[in-house]
Design a protein around this motif. Structure first.
Motif: not given
Length: 127
Positions: A7-12, A71-81, A111-113
């Motif tokens: 929720r925090v990640s998606s809100g940010i 968390l898995r998909w957004s974490g991987a995408g954000l890490l790549a970005l 990393v958090l995700s």
């Protein structure tokens, strides 16, 4: 922990994306130096991606399975970005125009995700 992190990640991401899109009005969609929102500089393209990922998180976070998948998909995408921003930062080929703060936000949320996914996985395996 996973639900709160998602929720925090998606809100940010939604907030940064919305502010970035509103600030730039799609002017110079992939042009450097990009727009600055709260000290985070990126192109409108990056802000649109943040807006879509944040909105996807807000819409889909209903069950535990959805939290983990998000968390898995957004974490991987954000890490790549973040890694692309780190590797291409300041070069002529840098169409993302991520500054250091944007890269830190992307890598930090990634990393958090991913840590939340691993923590929940370990907790389920032992509990």
């Amino acid at each position: 922990f996973a639900a709160a992190t998602a929720r925090v990640s998606s809100g940010i991401l939604f907030t940064l994306g919305a502010l970035g899109v509103l600030r730039r009005h799609f002017d110079g969609f992939i042009a450097a130096p990009g727009a600055s929102v709260l000290g985070i500089t990126a192109t409108p393209l990056v802000f649109v991606v943040m807006l879509i990922v944040g909105l996807a998180g807000i819409v889909t976070l209903r069950t535990w399975v959805h939290h983990i998948a998000y968390l898995r998909w957004s974490g991987a995408g954000l890490l790549a970005l973040g890694l692309v921003g780190l590797a291409a930062g300041g070069r002529d080929a840098d169409i993302l125009a991520l500054n250091t703060r944007a890269t830190i936000v992307c890598v930090g949320l990634a990393v958090l995700s991913l840590a939340a996914v691993l923590w929940v996985r370990g907790e389920r395996a032992t509990g």
